[in-house]
Design a protein around this motif. Structure first.
Motif, mmCIF file in Angstrom:
data_model
loop_
_atom_site.group_PDB
_atom_site.id
_atom_site.type_symbol
_atom_site.label_atom_id
_atom_site.label_comp_id
_atom_site.label_asym_id
_atom_site.label_seq_id
_atom_site.Cartn_x
_atom_site.Cartn_y
_atom_site.Cartn_z
ATOM 1 N N GLU A 186 0.826 -1.208 0.000
ATOM 2 C CA GLU A 186 0.000 0.000 0.000
ATOM 3 C C GLU A 186 0.861 1.258 0.000
ATOM 4 N N GLU A 187 1.861 1.292 0.875
ATOM 5 C CA GLU A 187 2.704 2.479 0.949
ATOM 6 C C GLU A 187 3.491 2.664 -0.348
ATOM 7 N N ALA A 188 3.902 1.557 -0.973
ATOM 8 C CA ALA A 188 4.611 1.658 -2.247
ATOM 9 C C ALA A 188 3.692 2.217 -3.329
ATOM 10 N N TRP A 189 2.430 1.775 -3.336
ATOM 11 C CA TRP A 189 1.452 2.309 -4.286
ATOM 12 C C TRP A 189 1.289 3.814 -4.067
ATOM 13 N N GLY A 190 1.153 4.221 -2.805
ATOM 14 C CA GLY A 190 0.984 5.631 -2.490
ATOM 15 C C GLY A 190 2.173 6.478 -2.923
ATOM 16 N N ALA A 191 3.380 5.952 -2.713
ATOM 17 C CA ALA A 191 4.575 6.682 -3.129
ATOM 18 C C ALA A 191 4.647 6.784 -4.654
ATOM 19 N N ARG A 192 4.237 5.722 -5.328
ATOM 20 C CA ARG A 192 4.291 5.694 -6.790
ATOM 21 C C ARG A 192 3.304 6.683 -7.412
#
Length: 296
Positions: free
Chosen positions: A196-202
């Motif tokens: 989730e956090e990786a999606w948000g950063a992307r």
């Protein structure tokens, strides 16, 4: 005495001010207590029952495509990451997200916004196209004009019951259903928090679920009233975000104004919606906010 403004919103900390004698443009606000709040969405888009209403993003996209005369305000009332929203029943066989090709997945409605985000994640991160899954739903769309894809089925009961009965391999459950579920449902996506956090950063955003909408005739006739109400929501959202020193994604999702995060969230939702036939007509973020731009 001025006619009241009918407003349908969930009782969040950032909406409590409406129930304590708030008025906009000299008009008192009457809050419609609809629980769960999504029960207000069909009356809003089919009957224009409320002057102002919380509305799911996917529902607004479909309503706009259908020509419903409501305007979007850049006020995000709820949102969250949704990798953890794709679940299986405890004790059921473990499988990879891509293994859902050819399987059945439960979701309250194909046009539910949480489902929009989950299907987008499955396509983006696992190469699983929405058309390769049978989506088993318990409700139809809020927008009556919307025609569901051929791989959408209807069944009886609640999505949790459908999952419990083993009629589907997995289920998409939004925050209220997940929060109220009995027992530890198992997220299908591994290491979902990091994902989730990786999606948000992307993407530079937290997924949007519900925003604020207003009848277009009210916006055109009383822009000052709408502006006053809009500013009041913004002030409460700002207060809530400042009061939380370590906000989780549900607080981080709250937004007010045309920010980079809002634009990013709307754009990804448009892209996902077109991929999934949630909408069929391309639209830009600027077009979604066109009514508001005239107000500003």
């Amino acid at each position: 005495m001025s006619r009241t403004l009918s407003v349908a919103v969930k009782a969040y900390p950032h909406t409590e001010f409406l129930a304590s004698g708030f008025a906009a443009g000299g008009r008192p606000v009457e809050v419609s207590h609809v629980d769960p709040i999504y029960r207000a969405f069909a009356p809003m888009v089919r009957e224009l029952r409320y002057d102002v209403s919380e509305l799911a993003l996917a529902t607004f996209l479909q309503a706009r495509e259908a020509g419903v005369p409501i305007a979007l305000l850049p006020v995000v009332l709820s949102g969250d990451f949704h990798h953890h929203s794709l679940t299986r029943w405890p004790g059921s066989a473990e499988f990879a997200p891509a293994d859902l090709a050819g399987k059945r997945v439960g979701v309250r409605a194909y046009s539910q916004t949480t489902g929009l985000w989950v299907r987008g994640i499955l396509h983006e991160e696992y190469g699983l196209d929405a058309k390769d899954v049978t989506w088993v739903t318990t409700e139809g769309p809020h927008v009556a004009e919307y025609a569901e894809p051929a791989n959408v089925e209807r069944t009886e009961g609640k999505v949790l019951d459908v999952l419990r009965r083993g009629e589907v391999s997995a289920a998409v459950l939004g925050p209220p259903a997940l929060d109220g579920a009995e027992g530890p449902l198992v997220p299908v996506i591994p290491d979902w928090h990091a994902a989730e956090e990786a999606w948000g950063a992307r993407h530079g955003t937290v997924p949007i679920n519900h925003l604020l909408t207003v009848r277009r005739d009210l916006l055109e006739a009383e822009p000052g009233t709408v502006a006053e109400l809009y500013e009041a929501f913004g002030a409460r959202i700002a207060e809530r975000k400042v009061a939380d020193p370590d906000p989780g994604p549900r607080v981080r999702a709250l937004r007010f104004g045309v920010t980079d995060e809002l634009v990013a969230g709307l754009q990804v939702a448009i892209d996902y919606a077109l991929q999934q036939n949630v909408i069929r007509t391309p639209v830009t973020v600027a077009e979604l906010l066109d009514d508001f731009s005239r107000l500003a």
